[in-house]
Design an enzyme around this catalytic site. Sequence first.
Site, PDB file in Angstrom:
ATOM      1  N   LYS A 245      89.858  13.167  77.591  1.00  0.00           N
ATOM      2  CA  LYS A 245      91.032  13.527  76.815  1.00  0.00           C
ATOM      3  C   LYS A 245      91.503  12.262  76.109  1.00  0.00           C
ATOM      4  O   LYS A 245      91.850  11.287  76.768  1.00  0.00           O
ATOM      5  CB  LYS A 245      92.142  14.046  77.742  1.00  0.00           C
ATOM      6  CG  LYS A 245      93.473  14.276  77.019  1.00  0.00           C
ATOM      7  CD  LYS A 245      94.620  14.635  77.972  1.00  0.00           C
ATOM      8  CE  LYS A 245      95.914  14.838  77.177  1.00  0.00           C
ATOM      9  NZ  LYS A 245      97.098  15.026  78.018  1.00  0.00           N
TER      10      LYS A 245
ATOM     11  N   SER B 135      94.382  10.806  73.808  1.00  0.00           N
ATOM     12  CA  SER B 135      95.742  11.151  73.378  1.00  0.00           C
ATOM     13  C   SER B 135      96.237  10.331  72.202  1.00  0.00           C
ATOM     14  O   SER B 135      97.412  10.373  71.877  1.00  0.00           O
ATOM     15  CB  SER B 135      96.711  10.980  74.556  1.00  0.00           C
ATOM     16  OG  SER B 135      96.463  11.971  75.519  1.00  0.00           O
TER      17      SER B 135
ATOM     18  N   SER C  66     100.628  13.567  82.468  1.00  0.00           N
ATOM     19  CA  SER C  66     101.732  12.687  82.066  1.00  0.00           C
ATOM     20  C   SER C  66     103.032  13.460  81.883  1.00  0.00           C
ATOM     21  O   SER C  66     104.111  12.938  82.139  1.00  0.00           O
ATOM     22  CB  SER C  66     101.395  11.965  80.759  1.00  0.00           C
ATOM     23  OG  SER C  66     100.391  11.017  80.975  1.00  0.00           O
TER      24      SER C  66
ATOM     25  N   GLY D 271      94.331  15.104  72.840  1.00  0.00           N
ATOM     26  CA  GLY D 271      95.420  15.147  73.804  1.00  0.00           C
ATOM     27  C   GLY D 271      96.799  15.289  73.202  1.00  0.00           C
ATOM     28  O   GLY D 271      97.797  14.965  73.865  1.00  0.00           O
TER      29      GLY D 271
END
Lengths: 298, 298, 298, 298
Positions: A167, A169, A48, A193
């Site tokens: 992961k 986040s 990202s 994350g």
Amino acid sequence: MSKFQIKGVLPPMITPFKENGDVDYEAFQFNLEKWNKTSLSGFLVAGSNSETPYLNEAEKLKLIDITVQSVDRSKLVLAGTGLESTRDTIYLTNKAAHLGARAALLLTPNYYGDAMGDEAQLQYFTDVADNADIPILIYNVTKFTHINISPSVVSNLSTHPNILGMKDSSGNIAQLIKFQLSGLDPEFNLLVGTASAWNPALQIGIKASIMALANCCPQACVDVQSLFDEGRQAESLALYKRLYPVNEAVTAQFGVPGLKYACDLLGFKGGYTRKPLLNIGKEQKKIIDEILQKAQLI
Amino acid sequence: MSKFQIKGVLPPMITPFKENGDVDYEAFQFNLEKWNKTSLSGFLVAGSNSETPYLNEAEKLKLIDITVQSVDRSKLVLAGTGLESTRDTIYLTNKAAHLGARAALLLTPNYYGDAMGDEAQLQYFTDVADNADIPILIYNVTKFTHINISPSVVSNLSTHPNILGMKDSSGNIAQLIKFQLSGLDPEFNLLVGTASAWNPALQIGIKASIMALANCCPQACVDVQSLFDEGRQAESLALYKRLYPVNEAVTAQFGVPGLKYACDLLGFKGGYTRKPLLNIGKEQKKIIDEILQKAQLI
Amino acid sequence: MSKFQIKGVLPPMITPFKENGDVDYEAFQFNLEKWNKTSLSGFLVAGSNSETPYLNEAEKLKLIDITVQSVDRSKLVLAGTGLESTRDTIYLTNKAAHLGARAALLLTPNYYGDAMGDEAQLQYFTDVADNADIPILIYNVTKFTHINISPSVVSNLSTHPNILGMKDSSGNIAQLIKFQLSGLDPEFNLLVGTASAWNPALQIGIKASIMALANCCPQACVDVQSLFDEGRQAESLALYKRLYPVNEAVTAQFGVPGLKYACDLLGFKGGYTRKPLLNIGKEQKKIIDEILQKAQLI
Amino acid sequence: MSKFQIKGVLPPMITPFKENGDVDYEAFQFNLEKWNKTSLSGFLVAGSNSETPYLNEAEKLKLIDITVQSVDRSKLVLAGTGLESTRDTIYLTNKAAHLGARAALLLTPNYYGDAMGDEAQLQYFTDVADNADIPILIYNVTKFTHINISPSVVSNLSTHPNILGMKDSSGNIAQLIKFQLSGLDPEFNLLVGTASAWNPALQIGIKASIMALANCCPQACVDVQSLFDEGRQAESLALYKRLYPVNEAVTAQFGVPGLKYACDLLGFKGGYTRKPLLNIGKEQKKIIDEILQKAQLI
């Protein structure tokens, strides 16, 4: 075949752009070489923080290729290859595998959010895992996808031999506990994350993290874990709290443009953003300067 | 150069897939020919109901090409060419222009939602409009983008000579009024993006609509407007209310898979969905059957 | 005058009702006597788990009175006296003070959510603190108020001599860190408001908690902290994880009716809910039975 | 017994306060007498715009009493008597009935939002309707309650002989249609609860409205309907659009404090707000002045 275990800190690497919007591969390589000398465990290409939605296929593959060619073989190279369609995701994942990425991180498809319920998620990750030449990790990032994976779906997917981990986040410790207690396969890697929960995550048994902050402060991020592992919890907690406002600045407060500027200040090459993402302004830069100074990073 | 006015109903055309996930271009052409014989004003290729996030560039361009080649020259062909990055959007828009699309419909970039504020939106749409070979329309669809454009941004953009209008899919009449009162350029086309507000939208002066329901019930959607235009408001309202539950079924309730099934039932070729979108199940089909019967469509 | 420090676990006490909807004061007293024998640090009367929005003034005052009269003087008695208007809140707070409550816990007024920004919150809590005969604590519970207090408002209010602390019920460790780093007055008590974050909260330096789970499992909730304080973090963490699903059941999953049933199973008197809150059903009871068994509580 | 039909415009009357926070009953009566001379169909005492959550029982009852005593007997007097608990709601409703209120408007209980699902809502409204001495209306105002009633619940409740109708404050025409199509009892009154949807609501067959704007512009609100009823739709629409920005200002933009200031400007007595609601500031006043001028109201 058993799943390999992931430990330590990996930066979701920023992608420096030139002023005209082209990828600045030289700046990228400059950063890679610098990061490679730290104790980072590995690297995520096309995450990202890499402005991935703005990269085309050729650019993503070139970034993966450069990374694999440049870093120590002991470092783990992950590639973000999730796309909205199952077939496109499999295709890109296997391209990345061919270039040497060790595993792929897959964002939950999210355009048709109402249609991406438990069943669709199970099907998607299973389909990709079945057809991928490398192991996959689930990428649960509600902030961007507006979808939050359920503990039962994670637990179910965790037993797939080619699904290596997830992961998460959210930065929500209670949610991580919920995942831990959902009946995960013991070999499944649960990664946090975001640096906003790093020390608390270590406390509850998390071993690895992919976090934006590791772009600009790789060693400090690693130190939070080393101190913790050496039983120096008070120091680990203190360092984590010192880094906390910096993390806020380069994620929630100013996002990727803020992160890139912090990278500039800390010896890396942040470069320009790609449009429509706006570059950070003068006043915001001043705030980041102050935050970094207060955190004794500059 | 003055902006051309858009009037009438345009379907955001579904994309039929084969069971193996390939685009079924023959089925697409079959539908096109059928739609072409109705009083639809035009067509949107690669809209939200086209499973566009699952289509690759070549597929999108081929669908545009087929459409331009197949339909009456009096019909308006719009292409959905919005992508996350400004440069990719310009590139795809001009490819579509080259193939003969008359205008492009551009989704607000949304991955980095927090960073896509008013300034970023203004910049994005202006940059694309400045560089596009055909006029563009803004596509405001909060359900999918989680971003809602503000009246002041729309008003500002409406004066750009190459920004033709906006499709607002909120279905919220009060919001449409807010846009109308924001100081729009008088030539700017404000389109309603859902059949759930079609008759009320006509009442407040809206002249055109791009709506999912027009895939399966094109003539009925056109009739709501014809009746209204003829001063037969009671009949227009009654027809709109009769269609309302069908629209609910093929949008909010069952989404694109439901729409495709309704197309099958009403003489079009819905085809399969592309993964990860799941095909509709047996029980859902039964509900749609009943809704169509109740609406006297079958 | 310096602020007193709060340490340990306090239950936001359930209010048992009779089948006809009257408060069952005897059952309440029965519970009080049982809790009083544990190592709980104190009690909250008229909190969210007390069905307080359903209690009238006389009932609240009687519950406060009974509590003050019944429990050891070493135990801290808090009263939930927040109401929508400033004047009503001051009035009820001072009534509670007169009856012997040591401090008051005040929910953020929330009906006019859009109007309850930072300035209105600062004014409200300051006005009440200025006029209250006992210290007050802020009660930040976004789940119920749909308002989340900002770190700067908390920091500002923390220096008021009559504002003792805040209960944050988010269960979000990163948010607690944000509050800790906001420049709080060193004497300000930051309490965690849910068992879902209890052990992680201790790790980051939180000393006290008001949590629903302490109604049915008071000693276990206390033990999480005692073990942690003795340096037995692994045991504290393990106990916390064992309790976690129970907490989920009596909060997020089944709410107050679930909590009351768990109280019944664990030797307390849960009693009926007051309408419109529905009593828990047979199937839900079975799920709670199983969760308590799995947690080795029955 | 058949249900009586509600037609026309009713203001949810503001409650003027003195600077010290006491209710200014004289100002209230002043307003009442002025409104009574207009073509308003009736009045709502203790609605959302009355700062009702800040009023105690005695104040509410006195306001109801004054209203019943002051206005023409042909005008409908509604009282907002919804409280969180079923028993409190019944009690207050019957007190209002005793004073002469013709019907009661009941907010959905909402503190325990997760627990107020369809079943709890059905039970609550049925329990109150069964025990109320006057008919009740459901008050669906998601903005304040964070709960949106479902069409099936409304449809079910509509057949209760003592449930007269519902005020829906969403301002969402598509939602009103959904309610209309849900199988409502033909005598059930569906009212729109905001001027932002007034003309479009008339178009789809709505006959009555309770709306904040009617406090300051009663006649204009009535005229929108009169013009529509006389077949002068274009004029009705134009007037509605002229009022639209004023309504925005006194609801979404500046809320009750803005409404009170607009009342001051338009010949009524707005008075002070009660704390914690803040009075409107100088700059906001200037904006409202301009909006009223632009709408040719001053």
